[in-house]
Design a protein around this motif. Structure first.
Motif, PDB file in Angstrom:
ATOM      1  N   PHE A  51      36.880  63.766  64.603  1.00 50.40           N
ATOM      2  CA  PHE A  51      35.510  64.142  64.928  1.00 50.40           C
ATOM      3  C   PHE A  51      35.565  65.430  65.739  1.00 50.40           C
ATOM      4  O   PHE A  51      36.335  65.532  66.693  1.00 50.40           O
ATOM      5  N   THR A  52      34.785  66.414  65.359  1.00 51.86           N
ATOM      6  CA  THR A  52      34.704  67.682  66.087  1.00 51.86           C
ATOM      7  C   THR A  52      33.226  67.945  66.337  1.00 51.86           C
ATOM      8  O   THR A  52      32.434  68.016  65.392  1.00 51.86           O
ATOM      9  N   LYS A  53      32.859  68.110  67.612  1.00 44.03           N
ATOM     10  CA  LYS A  53      31.432  68.140  67.943  1.00 44.03           C
ATOM     11  C   LYS A  53      30.768  69.502  67.840  1.00 44.03           C
ATOM     12  O   LYS A  53      29.567  69.573  67.602  1.00 44.03           O
ATOM     13  N   ASN A  54      31.522  70.608  67.995  1.00 42.18           N
ATOM     14  CA  ASN A  54      30.869  71.917  68.075  1.00 42.18           C
ATOM     15  C   ASN A  54      31.081  72.785  66.843  1.00 42.18           C
ATOM     16  O   ASN A  54      32.203  72.958  66.371  1.00 42.18           O
ATOM     17  N   LYS A  55      29.993  73.372  66.369  1.00 41.44           N
ATOM     18  CA  LYS A  55      30.024  74.336  65.270  1.00 41.44           C
ATOM     19  C   LYS A  55      30.900  75.527  65.661  1.00 41.44           C
ATOM     20  O   LYS A  55      30.813  76.021  66.788  1.00 41.44           O
ATOM     21  N   GLY A  56      31.757  75.979  64.746  1.00 45.82           N
ATOM     22  CA  GLY A  56      32.643  77.118  64.985  1.00 45.82           C
ATOM     23  C   GLY A  56      34.025  76.735  65.480  1.00 45.82           C
ATOM     24  O   GLY A  56      34.911  77.584  65.549  1.00 45.82           O
ATOM     25  N   SER A  57      34.234  75.465  65.815  1.00 50.32           N
ATOM     26  CA  SER A  57      35.541  75.015  66.316  1.00 50.32           C
ATOM     27  C   SER A  57      36.609  75.175  65.243  1.00 50.32           C
ATOM     28  O   SER A  57      36.340  75.001  64.051  1.00 50.32           O
ATOM     29  N   ILE A  58      37.816  75.489  65.699  1.00 46.76           N
ATOM     30  CA  ILE A  58      38.975  75.614  64.814  1.00 46.76           C
ATOM     31  C   ILE A  58      39.961  74.500  65.153  1.00 46.76           C
ATOM     32  O   ILE A  58      40.242  74.248  66.320  1.00 46.76           O
ATOM     33  N   ARG A  59      40.500  73.863  64.128  1.00 43.01           N
ATOM     34  CA  ARG A  59      41.632  72.939  64.275  1.00 43.01           C
ATOM     35  C   ARG A  59      42.680  73.376  63.275  1.00 43.01           C
ATOM     36  O   ARG A  59      42.398  73.541  62.097  1.00 43.01           O
ATOM     37  N   GLY A  60      43.911  73.576  63.735  1.00 43.54           N
ATOM     38  CA  GLY A  60      44.975  73.940  62.806  1.00 43.54           C
ATOM     39  C   GLY A  60      45.733  75.153  63.278  1.00 43.54           C
ATOM     40  O   GLY A  60      45.453  75.690  64.332  1.00 43.54           O
ATOM     41  N   MET A  61      46.673  75.560  62.551  1.00 41.61           N
ATOM     42  CA  MET A  61      47.098  75.209  61.207  1.00 41.61           C
ATOM     43  C   MET A  61      48.366  74.342  61.329  1.00 41.61           C
ATOM     44  O   MET A  61      49.394  74.838  61.759  1.00 41.61           O
ATOM     45  N   HIS A  62      48.297  73.090  60.948  1.00 41.69           N
ATOM     46  CA  HIS A  62      49.340  72.106  61.213  1.00 41.69           C
ATOM     47  C   HIS A  62      50.137  71.740  59.964  1.00 41.69           C
ATOM     48  O   HIS A  62      49.613  71.737  58.861  1.00 41.69           O
ATOM     49  N   PHE A  63      51.409  71.378  60.197  1.00 47.50           N
ATOM     50  CA  PHE A  63      52.270  70.866  59.125  1.00 47.50           C
ATOM     51  C   PHE A  63      53.382  70.052  59.750  1.00 47.50           C
ATOM     52  O   PHE A  63      53.586  70.074  60.967  1.00 47.50           O
ATOM     53  N   GLN A  64      54.125  69.316  58.914  1.00 48.50           N
ATOM     54  CA  GLN A  64      55.329  68.610  59.339  1.00 48.50           C
ATOM     55  C   GLN A  64      56.514  69.161  58.563  1.00 48.50           C
ATOM     56  O   GLN A  64      56.401  69.478  57.385  1.00 48.50           O
ATOM     57  N   MET A  65      57.651  69.267  59.261  1.00 52.58           N
ATOM     58  CA  MET A  65      58.874  69.813  58.667  1.00 52.58           C
ATOM     59  C   MET A  65      59.736  68.702  58.066  1.00 52.58           C
ATOM     60  O   MET A  65      59.531  67.529  58.363  1.00 52.58           O
ATOM     61  N   ASP A  66      60.706  69.107  57.239  1.00 52.78           N
ATOM     62  CA  ASP A  66      61.667  68.173  56.655  1.00 52.78           C
ATOM     63  C   ASP A  66      62.319  67.337  57.741  1.00 52.78           C
ATOM     64  O   ASP A  66      62.565  67.843  58.822  1.00 52.78           O
ATOM     65  N   PRO A  67      62.605  66.122  57.491  1.00 55.45           N
ATOM     66  CA  PRO A  67      62.380  65.383  56.249  1.00 55.45           C
ATOM     67  C   PRO A  67      61.028  64.664  56.226  1.00 55.45           C
ATOM     68  O   PRO A  67      60.856  63.682  55.511  1.00 55.45           O
ATOM     69  N   PHE A  68      60.066  65.155  56.996  1.00 52.76           N
ATOM     70  CA  PHE A  68      58.770  64.492  57.133  1.00 52.76           C
ATOM     71  C   PHE A  68      57.610  65.287  56.528  1.00 52.76           C
ATOM     72  O   PHE A  68      56.467  65.072  56.892  1.00 52.76           O
ATOM     73  N   LYS A  69      57.916  66.215  55.597  1.00 53.39           N
ATOM     74  CA  LYS A  69      56.839  66.930  54.917  1.00 53.39           C
ATOM     75  C   LYS A  69      55.913  65.906  54.282  1.00 53.39           C
ATOM     76  O   LYS A  69      56.362  64.852  53.821  1.00 53.39           O
ATOM     77  N   GLU A  70      54.632  66.250  54.227  1.00 49.79           N
ATOM     78  CA  GLU A  70      53.662  65.278  53.736  1.00 49.79           C
ATOM     79  C   GLU A  70      52.634  65.913  52.813  1.00 49.79           C
ATOM     80  O   GLU A  70      52.318  67.090  52.923  1.00 49.79           O
ATOM     81  N   CYS A  71      52.135  65.101  51.910  1.00 49.30           N
ATOM     82  CA  CYS A  71      50.937  65.445  51.150  1.00 49.30           C
ATOM     83  C   CYS A  71      49.758  64.925  51.956  1.00 49.30           C
ATOM     84  O   CYS A  71      49.875  63.918  52.672  1.00 49.30           O
ATOM     85  N   LYS A  72      48.623  65.603  51.837  1.00 44.68           N
ATOM     86  CA  LYS A  72      47.403  65.156  52.499  1.00 44.68           C
ATOM     87  C   LYS A  72      46.265  65.156  51.489  1.00 44.68           C
ATOM     88  O   LYS A  72      46.224  65.978  50.579  1.00 44.68           O
ATOM     89  N   LEU A  73      45.338  64.263  51.710  1.00 46.90           N
ATOM     90  CA  LEU A  73      44.081  64.225  50.989  1.00 46.90           C
ATOM     91  C   LEU A  73      42.997  64.223  52.060  1.00 46.90           C
ATOM     92  O   LEU A  73      42.946  63.322  52.894  1.00 46.90           O
ATOM     93  N   VAL A  74      42.151  65.259  52.058  1.00 42.17           N
ATOM     94  CA  VAL A  74      41.176  65.456  53.140  1.00 42.17           C
ATOM     95  C   VAL A  74      39.771  65.425  52.568  1.00 42.17           C
ATOM     96  O   VAL A  74      39.489  66.076  51.557  1.00 42.17           O
ATOM     97  N   ARG A  75      38.898  64.699  53.266  1.00 41.05           N
ATOM     98  CA  ARG A  75      37.494  64.574  52.853  1.00 41.05           C
ATOM     99  C   ARG A  75      36.602  64.648  54.079  1.00 41.05           C
ATOM    100  O   ARG A  75      36.891  64.042  55.105  1.00 41.05           O
ATOM    101  N   CYS A  76      35.526  65.413  53.997  1.00 42.12           N
ATOM    102  CA  CYS A  76      34.538  65.513  55.065  1.00 42.12           C
ATOM    103  C   CYS A  76      33.463  64.461  54.805  1.00 42.12           C
ATOM    104  O   CYS A  76      32.862  64.442  53.728  1.00 42.12           O
ATOM    105  N   ILE A  77      33.208  63.602  55.808  1.00 39.64           N
ATOM    106  CA  ILE A  77      32.209  62.546  55.620  1.00 39.64           C
ATOM    107  C   ILE A  77      30.963  62.761  56.476  1.00 39.64           C
ATOM    108  O   ILE A  77      29.995  62.027  56.350  1.00 39.64           O
ATOM    109  N   SER A  78      31.007  63.799  57.327  1.00 35.55           N
ATOM    110  CA  SER A  78      29.827  64.144  58.124  1.00 35.55           C
ATOM    111  C   SER A  78      29.906  65.614  58.491  1.00 35.55           C
ATOM    112  O   SER A  78      30.947  66.084  58.947  1.00 35.55           O
ATOM    113  N   GLY A  79      28.815  66.344  58.278  1.00 38.44           N
ATOM    114  CA  GLY A  79      28.809  67.761  58.605  1.00 38.44           C
ATOM    115  C   GLY A  79      29.383  68.609  57.488  1.00 38.44           C
ATOM    116  O   GLY A  79      29.475  68.187  56.331  1.00 38.44           O
TER     117      GLY A  79
END
Length: 181
Positions: A51-79
């Protein structure tokens, strides 16, 4: 679901195909068979909700390194958010390129992010909520990040930058020695 490959190979914008009637609608957000058709066969092992409350906020840019690289599926459910991925795969023809897509509760789009990508977003409205599926468990020792305003990447954020965490402000900028993940 309708899968449209983005300009970054292996990443997809996914449009839900709701079944609607006078009560509302229903849509599938995951089907093992449909995801296998784009090459995804890994198990989703963790689901997160932000949950992020303020318009204009930035989150990121995140990743995980080997051996924990991951696929993500992202969906916005509000806003509404501008969701961004960066290709950090060292052998990719789109290495260090970025792609952005607007995700919102109204447009019902999702983004599928393969291993080897950094991910982040900017909120385009107040009170945004995202749901993420992950193919790896979060591992603090494997987390990495790229600075959201790295000139080498040059992400074109749609709004003035606002409300950035100390952690995200201290992610390194990429130098010429960065060889990918």
């Amino acid at each position: 679901m309708i899968f449209t490959e983005s300009v970054l190979k292996g990443s997809y914008v996914i449009d839900l195909t709701p079944l609607a009637d006078d009560r509302g609608w229903f849509a599938r957000t995951f089907c093992k068979n449909e995801f296998a058709a784009i090459g995804h066969t890994k198990e989703w092992v963790q689901m997160n909700h932000s949950f992020t409350k303020n318009k204009g906020s930035i989150r990121g840019m995140h990743f995980q390194m080997d051996p924990f690289k991951e696929c993500k599926l992202v969906r916005c459910i509000s806003g509404v958010v501008f969701d961004v991925i960066i290709d950090l795969r060292k052998d990719s023809p789109t290495f260090l390129q970025w792609f952005g897509v607007e995700l919102s509760a109204a447009n019902r789009k999702m983004i599928y992010i393969p291993e080897g990508f950094a991910h982040g977003f900017q909120t385009l409205s107040d009170n945004c909520e995202l749901v993420y599926n992950h193919t790896q468990f979060y591992t603090k020792e494997a987390e990495g990040g790229v600075r959201y305003n790295d000139e080498k990447i040059n992400i074109q954020w749609p709004l003035p930058l606002f409300d950035i965490s100390e952690r995200d402000n201290t992610h390194p900028k990429l130098d010429d020695n960065f060889k990918g993940i």
